[in-house]
Design a protein around this motif. Structure first.
Motif, PDB file in Angstrom:
ATOM      1  N   ASP A  22       4.470  -3.630   2.572  1.00 49.71           N
ATOM      2  CA  ASP A  22       5.223  -3.154   1.407  1.00 49.71           C
ATOM      3  C   ASP A  22       6.395  -2.286   1.840  1.00 49.71           C
ATOM      4  OD1 ASP A  22       3.624  -4.427  -0.497  1.00 49.71           O
ATOM      5  OD2 ASP A  22       2.219  -2.749  -0.572  1.00 49.71           O
ATOM      6  N   ALA A  23       6.175  -1.450   2.833  1.00 46.75           N
ATOM      7  CA  ALA A  23       7.250  -0.585   3.330  1.00 46.75           C
ATOM      8  C   ALA A  23       8.373  -1.426   3.930  1.00 46.75           C
ATOM      9  CB  ALA A  23       6.707   0.405   4.362  1.00 46.75           C
ATOM     10  N   TYR A  24       8.009  -2.426   4.723  1.00 43.70           N
ATOM     11  CA  TYR A  24       9.041  -3.265   5.337  1.00 43.70           C
ATOM     12  C   TYR A  24       9.799  -4.070   4.285  1.00 43.70           C
ATOM     13  CZ  TYR A  24      11.560  -6.552   8.150  1.00 43.70           C
ATOM     14  OH  TYR A  24      12.576  -7.296   8.692  1.00 43.70           O
ATOM     15  N   THR A  25       9.093  -4.585   3.299  1.00 40.17           N
ATOM     16  CA  THR A  25       9.757  -5.365   2.248  1.00 40.17           C
ATOM     17  C   THR A  25      10.792  -4.513   1.524  1.00 40.17           C
ATOM     18  OG1 THR A  25       7.821  -6.774   1.942  1.00 40.17           O
ATOM     19  CG2 THR A  25       9.382  -6.672   0.111  1.00 40.17           C
ATOM     20  N   LEU A  26      10.403  -3.312   1.138  1.00 40.18           N
ATOM     21  CA  LEU A  26      11.348  -2.436   0.457  1.00 40.18           C
ATOM     22  C   LEU A  26      12.506  -2.091   1.386  1.00 40.18           C
ATOM     23  CD1 LEU A  26      12.230  -0.761  -1.966  1.00 40.18           C
ATOM     24  CD2 LEU A  26      10.790   1.103  -1.100  1.00 40.18           C
ATOM     25  N   ALA A  27      12.214  -1.750   2.623  1.00 44.85           N
ATOM     26  CA  ALA A  27      13.269  -1.395   3.577  1.00 44.85           C
ATOM     27  C   ALA A  27      14.217  -2.565   3.801  1.00 44.85           C
ATOM     28  CB  ALA A  27      12.656  -0.951   4.903  1.00 44.85           C
ATOM     29  N   ARG A  28      13.675  -3.744   3.875  1.00 48.07           N
ATOM     30  CA  ARG A  28      14.499  -4.940   4.111  1.00 48.07           C
ATOM     31  C   ARG A  28      15.476  -5.164   2.951  1.00 48.07           C
ATOM     32  NH1 ARG A  28      16.205  -9.426   7.340  1.00 48.07           N
ATOM     33  NH2 ARG A  28      16.892 -10.656   5.848  1.00 48.07           N
ATOM     34  N   TYR A  29      14.994  -4.996   1.734  1.00 56.00           N
ATOM     35  CA  TYR A  29      15.872  -5.193   0.579  1.00 56.00           C
ATOM     36  C   TYR A  29      16.845  -4.038   0.397  1.00 56.00           C
ATOM     37  CZ  TYR A  29      14.107  -9.611  -1.019  1.00 56.00           C
ATOM     38  OH  TYR A  29      13.818 -10.946  -1.104  1.00 56.00           O
ATOM     39  N   LEU A  30      16.447  -2.852   0.769  1.00 52.58           N
ATOM     40  CA  LEU A  30      17.369  -1.725   0.643  1.00 52.58           C
ATOM     41  C   LEU A  30      18.470  -1.786   1.695  1.00 52.58           C
ATOM     42  CD1 LEU A  30      14.924   1.231  -0.122  1.00 52.58           C
ATOM     43  CD2 LEU A  30      16.485   0.108  -1.712  1.00 52.58           C
ATOM     44  N   THR A  31      18.093  -2.084   2.936  1.00 56.79           N
ATOM     45  CA  THR A  31      19.079  -2.077   4.020  1.00 56.79           C
ATOM     46  C   THR A  31      19.828  -3.397   4.145  1.00 56.79           C
ATOM     47  OG1 THR A  31      17.490  -2.828   5.686  1.00 56.79           O
ATOM     48  CG2 THR A  31      17.745  -0.433   5.384  1.00 56.79           C
ATOM     49  N   ARG A  32      19.197  -4.478   3.690  1.00 59.41           N
ATOM     50  CA  ARG A  32      19.761  -5.824   3.796  1.00 59.41           C
ATOM     51  C   ARG A  32      19.923  -6.275   5.242  1.00 59.41           C
ATOM     52  NH1 ARG A  32      24.483  -4.670  -0.573  1.00 59.41           N
ATOM     53  NH2 ARG A  32      23.139  -4.493  -2.373  1.00 59.41           N
ATOM     54  N   TRP A  63       3.294   7.195  -2.222  1.00 61.95           N
ATOM     55  CA  TRP A  63       3.628   8.327  -1.353  1.00 61.95           C
ATOM     56  C   TRP A  63       4.483   7.853  -0.180  1.00 61.95           C
ATOM     57  CZ3 TRP A  63       1.711   9.477   3.715  1.00 61.95           C
ATOM     58  CH2 TRP A  63       2.017  10.762   4.168  1.00 61.95           C
ATOM     59  N   LEU A  64       4.049   6.781   0.488  1.00 63.02           N
ATOM     60  CA  LEU A  64       4.792   6.259   1.634  1.00 63.02           C
ATOM     61  C   LEU A  64       6.147   5.696   1.210  1.00 63.02           C
ATOM     62  CD1 LEU A  64       4.931   5.509   4.640  1.00 63.02           C
ATOM     63  CD2 LEU A  64       3.920   3.303   3.993  1.00 63.02           C
ATOM     64  N   LEU A  65       6.187   4.964   0.109  1.00 61.72           N
ATOM     65  CA  LEU A  65       7.445   4.364  -0.326  1.00 61.72           C
ATOM     66  C   LEU A  65       8.442   5.422  -0.792  1.00 61.72           C
ATOM     67  CD1 LEU A  65       6.114   1.133  -2.070  1.00 61.72           C
ATOM     68  CD2 LEU A  65       7.040   1.396   0.246  1.00 61.72           C
ATOM     69  N   THR A  66       7.943   6.543  -1.281  1.00 57.87           N
ATOM     70  CA  THR A  66       8.832   7.662  -1.604  1.00 57.87           C
ATOM     71  C   THR A  66       9.462   8.214  -0.328  1.00 57.87           C
ATOM     72  OG1 THR A  66       7.526   8.244  -3.550  1.00 57.87           O
ATOM     73  CG2 THR A  66       8.967   9.960  -2.654  1.00 57.87           C
ATOM     74  N   ILE A  67       8.654   8.364   0.694  1.00 58.74           N
ATOM     75  CA  ILE A  67       9.184   8.820   1.981  1.00 58.74           C
ATOM     76  C   ILE A  67      10.201   7.820   2.514  1.00 58.74           C
ATOM     77  CG2 ILE A  67       8.585   9.270   4.412  1.00 58.74           C
ATOM     78  CD1 ILE A  67       5.877  10.363   3.353  1.00 58.74           C
ATOM     79  N   LEU A  68       9.871   6.535   2.434  1.00 59.63           N
ATOM     80  CA  LEU A  68      10.789   5.500   2.912  1.00 59.63           C
ATOM     81  C   LEU A  68      12.097   5.529   2.131  1.00 59.63           C
ATOM     82  CD1 LEU A  68      10.431   2.428   4.572  1.00 59.63           C
ATOM     83  CD2 LEU A  68      11.241   1.955   2.283  1.00 59.63           C
ATOM     84  N   ARG A  69      12.002   5.693   0.846  1.00 60.79           N
ATOM     85  CA  ARG A  69      13.203   5.758  -0.002  1.00 60.79           C
ATOM     86  C   ARG A  69      14.070   6.963   0.387  1.00 60.79           C
ATOM     87  NH1 ARG A  69      14.375   8.131  -5.034  1.00 60.79           N
ATOM     88  NH2 ARG A  69      15.825   6.900  -6.272  1.00 60.79           N
ATOM     89  N   ASN A  70      13.448   8.105   0.618  1.00 65.20           N
ATOM     90  CA  ASN A  70      14.200   9.283   1.054  1.00 65.20           C
ATOM     91  C   ASN A  70      14.850   9.055   2.412  1.00 65.20           C
ATOM     92  OD1 ASN A  70      13.515  10.634  -1.294  1.00 65.20           O
ATOM     93  ND2 ASN A  70      11.751  11.641  -0.381  1.00 65.20           N
ATOM     94  N   CYS A  71      14.131   8.393   3.312  1.00 67.66           N
ATOM     95  CA  CYS A  71      14.712   8.043   4.616  1.00 67.66           C
ATOM     96  C   CYS A  71      15.904   7.106   4.438  1.00 67.66           C
ATOM     97  CB  CYS A  71      13.670   7.374   5.512  1.00 67.66           C
ATOM     98  SG  CYS A  71      12.385   8.451   6.136  1.00 67.66           S
ATOM     99  N   PHE A  72      15.780   6.169   3.501  1.00 71.90           N
ATOM    100  CA  PHE A  72      16.880   5.234   3.244  1.00 71.90           C
ATOM    101  C   PHE A  72      18.127   5.975   2.782  1.00 71.90           C
ATOM    102  CE2 PHE A  72      19.213   2.888  -0.079  1.00 71.90           C
ATOM    103  CZ  PHE A  72      19.850   1.961   0.738  1.00 71.90           C
ATOM    104  N   TYR A  73      17.970   6.899   1.853  1.00 70.51           N
ATOM    105  CA  TYR A  73      19.150   7.606   1.353  1.00 70.51           C
ATOM    106  C   TYR A  73      19.773   8.494   2.426  1.00 70.51           C
ATOM    107  CZ  TYR A  73      18.549   5.645  -3.228  1.00 70.51           C
ATOM    108  OH  TYR A  73      18.460   4.762  -4.261  1.00 70.51           O
TER     109      TYR A  73
END
Length: 184
Positions: A22-32, A63-73
């Motif tokens: 799930d973390a990689y999927t979100l990261a992949r779509y956010l970062t492209r 919790w993890l995806l919130t951290i990932l989202r903050n890392c993305f920004y």
């Protein structure tokens, strides 16, 4: 290594590591970009481990995806300071679309081409969405988070999550139909 460190590491592995897809999927779509997504997930997991003592229990995905989202920004702010965006590698896109989840080779070349084309179209339609819509759509449809969990991750009210999700679906549908009309 102290006994508590070993116990914490084991608990972290058992609790948070199952959320890796799930973390990689979100990261992949956010970062492209798969390379940036790998880096982002690694940074998010490093932060999650560092602050694991603050995890209060329950479902670790929000919790993890919130951290990932903050890392993305944070990554995005640093990236915007630089000029230029690398082009995606077309060979990677083809390799991803042709990989069968069970490791089997596709049987029919025509089906493979259709799957590659459709996967690329869907990916491009989702990636073309404005960031807030793309983020909510990926969290709901690909990570299967509830509205409440998405609201917690994105730090917006549930009503905003629902409206963004509805708008994202509508935008993807319209873009899909427009693309189909162009091909006729």
């Amino acid at each position: 290594m102290r006994r508590t460190d070993v116990a914490t590491a084991k608990r972290f592995r058992d609790t948070v590591l199952p959320c890796l897809d799930d973390a990689y999927t979100l990261a992949r779509y956010l970062t492209r970009n798969p390379v940036d997504a790998d880096d982002l997930v690694q940074e998010a997991y490093a932060r999650a481990l560092r602050y694991f003592d603050g995890f209060s229990g329950g479902d670790p995905r929000p919790w993890l995806l919130t951290i990932l989202r903050n890392c993305f920004y944070a990554w995005l702010r640093a990236r915007r300071a630089q000029q230029g965006e690398p082009l995606p590698d077309p060979d990677e896109t083809i390799a991803e679309a042709t990989t069968d989840p069970w490791g089997q080779a596709p049987e029919d070349p025509e089906e493979t081409l259709i799957r590659i084309d459709e996967a690329a179209v869907v990916r491009s339609l989702v990636e073309a969405l404005p960031e807030p819509f793309r983020e909510v759509l990926v969290l709901r449809e690909m990570s299967d988070l509830s509205y409440q969990q998405i609201a917690a991750v994105t730090e917006v009210p549930i009503g905003t999550v629902m409206s963004r999700l509805a708008r994202a679906r509508l935008l993807v549908k319209r873009a899909w139909l427009a693309r189909q009309a162009e091909e006729k």
